[in-house]
Scaffold this motif. Structure first.
Motif, PDB file in Angstrom:
ATOM      1  N   ASN A   9       0.817  -1.224   0.000  1.00 60.34           N
ATOM      2  CA  ASN A   9       0.000   0.000   0.000  1.00 60.34           C
ATOM      3  C   ASN A   9       0.850   1.274   0.000  1.00 60.34           C
ATOM      4  O   ASN A   9       0.546   2.241   0.703  1.00 60.34           O
ATOM      5  N   GLY A  10       1.923   1.261  -0.786  1.00 62.35           N
ATOM      6  CA  GLY A  10       2.770   2.443  -0.910  1.00 62.35           C
ATOM      7  C   GLY A  10       3.742   2.648   0.235  1.00 62.35           C
ATOM      8  O   GLY A  10       4.396   3.695   0.310  1.00 62.35           O
ATOM      9  N   MET A  11       3.868   1.663   1.121  1.00 59.62           N
ATOM     10  CA  MET A  11       4.766   1.775   2.262  1.00 59.62           C
ATOM     11  C   MET A  11       5.834   0.680   2.216  1.00 59.62           C
ATOM     12  O   MET A  11       5.582  -0.432   1.728  1.00 59.62           O
ATOM     13  N   ASP A  12       7.033   1.015   2.701  1.00 57.86           N
ATOM     14  CA  ASP A  12       8.066   0.003   2.913  1.00 57.86           C
ATOM     15  C   ASP A  12       7.855  -0.571   4.311  1.00 57.86           C
ATOM     16  O   ASP A  12       8.044   0.129   5.317  1.00 57.86           O
ATOM     17  N   VAL A  13       7.447  -1.831   4.388  1.00 52.77           N
ATOM     18  CA  VAL A  13       7.123  -2.448   5.664  1.00 52.77           C
ATOM     19  C   VAL A  13       8.254  -3.395   6.078  1.00 52.77           C
ATOM     20  O   VAL A  13       8.643  -4.286   5.314  1.00 52.77           O
ATOM     21  N   ASP A  14       8.780  -3.192   7.282  1.00 51.12           N
ATOM     22  CA  ASP A  14       9.833  -4.049   7.823  1.00 51.12           C
ATOM     23  C   ASP A  14       9.178  -5.274   8.464  1.00 51.12           C
ATOM     24  O   ASP A  14       8.571  -5.184   9.533  1.00 51.12           O
ATOM     25  N   VAL A  15       9.286  -6.432   7.799  1.00 53.74           N
ATOM     26  CA  VAL A  15       8.633  -7.660   8.284  1.00 53.74           C
ATOM     27  C   VAL A  15       9.612  -8.591   8.991  1.00 53.74           C
ATOM     28  O   VAL A  15       9.274  -9.737   9.293  1.00 53.74           O
ATOM     29  N   SER A  16      10.808  -8.103   9.284  1.00 48.13           N
ATOM     30  CA  SER A  16      11.857  -8.954   9.848  1.00 48.13           C
ATOM     31  C   SER A  16      11.417  -9.661  11.116  1.00 48.13           C
ATOM     32  O   SER A  16      11.684 -10.859  11.305  1.00 48.13           O
ATOM     33  N   ALA A  43      -5.653 -10.054  -1.608  1.00 46.82           N
ATOM     34  CA  ALA A  43      -6.370 -11.229  -2.109  1.00 46.82           C
ATOM     35  C   ALA A  43      -6.378 -12.368  -1.091  1.00 46.82           C
ATOM     36  O   ALA A  43      -7.398 -13.028  -0.893  1.00 46.82           O
ATOM     37  N   ILE A  44      -5.260 -12.598  -0.422  1.00 38.50           N
ATOM     38  CA  ILE A  44      -5.107 -13.791   0.407  1.00 38.50           C
ATOM     39  C   ILE A  44      -5.621 -13.611   1.823  1.00 38.50           C
ATOM     40  O   ILE A  44      -5.893 -14.572   2.532  1.00 38.50           O
ATOM     41  N   HIS A  45      -5.775 -12.350   2.280  1.00 39.54           N
ATOM     42  CA  HIS A  45      -6.213 -12.106   3.654  1.00 39.54           C
ATOM     43  C   HIS A  45      -7.686 -11.718   3.703  1.00 39.54           C
ATOM     44  O   HIS A  45      -8.174 -11.003   2.833  1.00 39.54           O
ATOM     45  N   LYS A  46      -8.333 -12.190   4.749  1.00 43.52           N
ATOM     46  CA  LYS A  46      -9.750 -11.905   4.930  1.00 43.52           C
ATOM     47  C   LYS A  46      -9.961 -11.290   6.306  1.00 43.52           C
ATOM     48  O   LYS A  46      -9.367 -11.723   7.287  1.00 43.52           O
ATOM     49  N   GLY A  47     -10.810 -10.277   6.382  1.00 44.10           N
ATOM     50  CA  GLY A  47     -11.086  -9.657   7.669  1.00 44.10           C
ATOM     51  C   GLY A  47     -10.073  -8.578   8.019  1.00 44.10           C
ATOM     52  O   GLY A  47      -9.223  -8.198   7.209  1.00 44.10           O
ATOM     53  N   ASP A  48     -10.162  -8.105   9.263  1.00 45.54           N
ATOM     54  CA  ASP A  48      -9.346  -6.966   9.689  1.00 45.54           C
ATOM     55  C   ASP A  48      -8.092  -7.362  10.451  1.00 45.54           C
ATOM     56  O   ASP A  48      -7.240  -6.507  10.726  1.00 45.54           O
ATOM     57  N   SER A  49      -7.951  -8.643  10.827  1.00 48.45           N
ATOM     58  CA  SER A  49      -6.838  -9.029  11.695  1.00 48.45           C
ATOM     59  C   SER A  49      -5.483  -8.789  11.041  1.00 48.45           C
ATOM     60  O   SER A  49      -4.558  -8.285  11.682  1.00 48.45           O
ATOM     61  N   ALA A  50      -5.367  -9.136   9.739  1.00 47.80           N
ATOM     62  CA  ALA A  50      -4.089  -8.942   9.052  1.00 47.80           C
ATOM     63  C   ALA A  50      -3.775  -7.453   8.888  1.00 47.80           C
ATOM     64  O   ALA A  50      -2.617  -7.030   9.021  1.00 47.80           O
ATOM     65  N   VAL A  51      -4.811  -6.641   8.629  1.00 48.61           N
ATOM     66  CA  VAL A  51      -4.614  -5.192   8.481  1.00 48.61           C
ATOM     67  C   VAL A  51      -4.176  -4.580   9.808  1.00 48.61           C
ATOM     68  O   VAL A  51      -3.275  -3.735   9.848  1.00 48.61           O
ATOM     69  N   LYS A  52      -4.778  -5.027  10.913  1.00 52.92           N
ATOM     70  CA  LYS A  52      -4.400  -4.526  12.241  1.00 52.92           C
ATOM     71  C   LYS A  52      -2.966  -4.914  12.579  1.00 52.92           C
ATOM     72  O   LYS A  52      -2.202  -4.127  13.146  1.00 52.92           O
ATOM     73  N   MET A  53      -2.600  -6.153  12.246  1.00 55.10           N
ATOM     74  CA  MET A  53      -1.238  -6.594  12.487  1.00 55.10           C
ATOM     75  C   MET A  53      -0.246  -5.775  11.679  1.00 55.10           C
ATOM     76  O   MET A  53       0.815  -5.384  12.181  1.00 55.10           O
ATOM     77  N   LEU A  54      -0.614  -5.490  10.438  1.00 53.00           N
ATOM     78  CA  LEU A  54       0.266  -4.728   9.549  1.00 53.00           C
ATOM     79  C   LEU A  54       0.597  -3.358  10.134  1.00 53.00           C
ATOM     80  O   LEU A  54       1.731  -2.873  10.021  1.00 53.00           O
ATOM     81  N   LYS A  55      -0.365  -2.743  10.798  1.00 50.94           N
ATOM     82  CA  LYS A  55      -0.161  -1.411  11.371  1.00 50.94           C
ATOM     83  C   LYS A  55       0.849  -1.419  12.508  1.00 50.94           C
ATOM     84  O   LYS A  55       1.397  -0.362  12.853  1.00 50.94           O
ATOM     85  N   THR A  56       1.096  -2.575  13.103  1.00 50.54           N
ATOM     86  CA  THR A  56       2.048  -2.655  14.221  1.00 50.54           C
ATOM     87  C   THR A  56       3.491  -2.779  13.754  1.00 50.54           C
ATOM     88  O   THR A  56       4.413  -2.659  14.562  1.00 50.54           O
ATOM     89  N   LEU A  57       3.693  -3.033  12.453  1.00 46.65           N
ATOM     90  CA  LEU A  57       5.052  -3.225  11.942  1.00 46.65           C
ATOM     91  C   LEU A  57       5.670  -1.894  11.528  1.00 46.65           C
ATOM     92  O   LEU A  57       4.968  -0.998  11.047  1.00 46.65           O
ATOM     93  N   PRO A  58       6.989  -1.745  11.689  1.00 51.08           N
ATOM     94  CA  PRO A  58       7.666  -0.506  11.277  1.00 51.08           C
ATOM     95  C   PRO A  58       7.515  -0.275   9.781  1.00 51.08           C
ATOM     96  O   PRO A  58       7.705  -1.197   8.975  1.00 51.08           O
ATOM     97  N   GLN A  59       7.158   0.939   9.387  1.00 52.47           N
ATOM     98  CA  GLN A  59       6.975   1.222   7.969  1.00 52.47           C
ATOM     99  C   GLN A  59       7.207   2.698   7.662  1.00 52.47           C
ATOM    100  O   GLN A  59       6.970   3.562   8.510  1.00 52.47           O
ATOM    101  N   THR A  60       7.673   2.931   6.464  1.00 51.63           N
ATOM    102  CA  THR A  60       7.930   4.293   5.984  1.00 51.63           C
ATOM    103  C   THR A  60       7.426   4.397   4.554  1.00 51.63           C
ATOM    104  O   THR A  60       7.306   3.378   3.851  1.00 51.63           O
ATOM    105  N   PRO A  61       7.099   5.611   4.080  1.00 50.75           N
ATOM    106  CA  PRO A  61       6.659   5.764   2.681  1.00 50.75           C
ATOM    107  C   PRO A  61       7.700   5.212   1.713  1.00 50.75           C
ATOM    108  O   PRO A  61       8.900   5.473   1.860  1.00 50.75           O
TER     109      PRO A  61
END
Length: 398
Positions: A9-16, A43-61
Motif C-alpha cells: 500500500n505504498g509503504m516500505d514495511v519491515d517484516v523482519s 487477495a489472500i487475507h480476509k477480515g481486519d486481523s491482518a490489516v491490524k497486524m500490519l499497522k504494528t510493523l515498522p513502515q515508511t513511505p
C-alpha cells in the motif's frame, strides 16, 4: 539479521520480526523482499486481523511505486465493488458438505468392520477426496469470520486425510502468491520425478528425461508425496503439536488392518487411486501454463491469467454453464475454477462462477489469455510439452 522490506500500500514495511510468526511461512516474506505485495496481500487475507497486524510493523513511505497496468487497476475496482456480496457464505450449504464428508468416511469405516471392505474403502476414498477440497476452503479462511475456527475445521478435515493444516498453509499460500514462478512456487518444485518444462535455465531445476512416458503413472503418487511432506513439516520443533492430528489418522488405519480384512496393500491401492483422482485435477490447473521468471513485473490479474486454467469437465469441455459443468465444479470442490479462485481465494467457492464473466470481459478487453479446457485436454497438453523437451534432449545428445 538484515532487514526484510516488503512494499505494501505504498509503504516500505519491515517484516523482519514477523517472519517466524507469519502463518504463510517465512519463505514468502523472503520472496517478496523489496517487491510490491499489495494485490497479493489483499487477495489472500480476509477480515481486519491482518490489516491490524500490519499497522504494528515498522513502515515508511516507499520510494518504489508499483506500475499497475490499466487492466490491473480496473480489476481492483471490480473486486472492491463485488467483494461485499460475493464474499457472503451459505452456512447451510457448507454444513451439508461437511455432513457428507464425515458421514461417508465414518460410514465407510464402519462398513469395513462389518466385513464389506471393498464398499467401505470406496466410501472412505470418496470422502477423503472431497475432504481435500473442503479443507482447502477452510485453509483459505473463506467460510468463517474467525481465523481460529477456520483453522480448526481445516485441521479436522486434514485428520481424516493424513495431512496437516500447518503443512498445507506453508505450501499452498506460497503457491497462490507466486504462481508458476520458477524457484519460488513450491507446486512446480517437484524434483526428482518432475521438473516439467520451461525456457529459463535454472541451477535449481534439472529436467528428467522421458517424463512424458511416465507422467500419468506418477500422478498416482501425489497422496504419498503429500503425506511425506506433511510429516516432515510436522517434525519441526515449532510444529510438533500437529503430530497428534496425524497420529489420529494413522491410528484409524492401523485399527483397520488389525481388526478387519483390510490389508496394508489395500490402503496403498486406496492411496494411489485417491492420489490420481486429486492429481488429475491439480496438475490440470497450472502445469500446462507459462512459467515465469522470479523478476517478472506482472500484476496479480495478468500473472493469474498467464499461469492458470479452468477445467470444465473431465473428458468433455463444457464451455457454457449448465448441469454437467455444475456437477463437475461440485465434485472438484470448485478447484476447476482455478483462475477465479486465485483472484479471490477467500471468497466461498460456490460464488466463483459469478466472478467468471467479469474476468472474461477483462481478458478480452486487454487482450489477455483466458484458458478453459477439459481435464483430459490439459493433461494431454502436459504430455505434449514434456515430449517436446524429451525430443530436444535426444537431439542434443546426438
Amino acid at each position: 539479521m538484515s532487514k526484510v522490506i516488503v512494499q505494501l500500500n505504498g509503504m516500505d514495511v519491515d517484516v523482519s520480526q514477523w517472519m517466524d510468526k507469519h502463518p504463510g511461512g517465512r519463505k514468502l516474506m523472503k520472496i517478496f523482499a523489496n517487491r510490491d505485495a499489495t494485490q497479493q496481500f489483499n487477495a489472500i487475507h480476509k477480515g481486519d486481523s491482518a490489516v491490524k497486524m500490519l499497522k504494528t510493523l515498522p513502515q515508511t513511505p516507499s520510494k518504489k511505486k508499483p506500475n499497475y497496468s490499466a487492466a490491473e487497476l480496473e480489476f481492483t475496482e471490480i473486486m472492491n465493488t463485488l467483494k461485499p456480496t460475493m464474499s457472503k457464505v451459505n452456512l447451510y450449504y457448507e454444513a451439508l458438505k461437511l455432513g457428507y464428508v464425515w458421514g461417508v468416511f465414518f460410514g465407510g469405516y464402519y462398513v469395513c468392520f462389518m466385513g464389506y471392505k471393498m464398499i467401505g474403502l470406496i466410501m472412505m476414498t470418496l470422502a477423503m477426496y472431497q475432504a481435500g477440497w473442503i479443507g482447502h476452503d477452510y485453509s483459505h479462511r473463506s467460510i468463517f469470520p474467525s481465523a481460529k475456527l477456520n483453522n480448526c475445521m481445516s485441521d479436522a478435515l486434514g485428520c481424516i486425510q493424513g495431512y496437516s493444516d500447518v503443512w498445507w498453509k506453508a505450501r499452498h499460500n506460497t503457491h497462490h502468491m507466486v504462481t508458476n514462478e520458477l524457484e519460488n512456487d513450491p507446486d512446480i518444485r517437484t524434483e526428482p520425478l518432475f521438473h516439467f518444462y520451461d525456457k529459463t535455465k535454472s541451477k535449481l531445476h534439472k529436467h528428467m528425461p522421458l517424463q512424458n512416458v511416465f507422467f500419468l503413472f506418477v500422478l498416482a503418487l501425489l497422496d504419498l508425496f503429500w503425506r511425506y511432506e506433511s510429516i516432515v513439516v510436522c517434525m519441526k520443533p515449532a510444529n510438533r503439536k500437529y503430530l497428534t492430528r496425524l497420529a489420529f489418522h494413522y491410528a484409524l488405519m492401523v485399527a483397520l488392518v488389525m481388526y478387519t480384512e483390510v490389508t496394508v496393500m489395500d490402503l496403498c491401492i486406496q492411496s494411489l487411486v485417491r492420489g490420481f483422482m486429486t492429481a488429475s485435477i491439480v496438475f490440470a490447473n497450472h502445469y500446462p501454463e507459462d512459467r515465469l521468471p522470479p523478476d517478472h513485473t506482472m500484476g496479480l490479474l495478468e500473472q493469474t491469467l498467464h499461469t492458470s486454467r479452468n477445467t470444465t469437465g473431465y473428458f468433455i469441455h463444457y464451455e457454457n454453464y449448465g448441469i454437467p459443468r455444475w456437477l463437475f465444479n461440485e465434485a472438484s470442490g470448485y478447484l476447476s475454477m482455478q483462475v477465479e479462485h486465485h483472484l479471490a481465494p477467500t471468497w466461498p467457492s460456490g460464488n466463483l462462477m459469478k466472478l467468471r464473466p467479469y474476468i472474461i470481459a477483462l481478458a478480452k478487453k486487454y487482450d489477455l489469455p483466458y484458458h478453459e479446457t477439459s481435464v483430459v485436454s490439459a493433461l494431454w497438453d502436459n504430455i505434449k510439452k514434456l515430449s517436446d523437451i524429451s525430443i530436444e534432449q535426444l537431439r542434443h545428445v546426438q
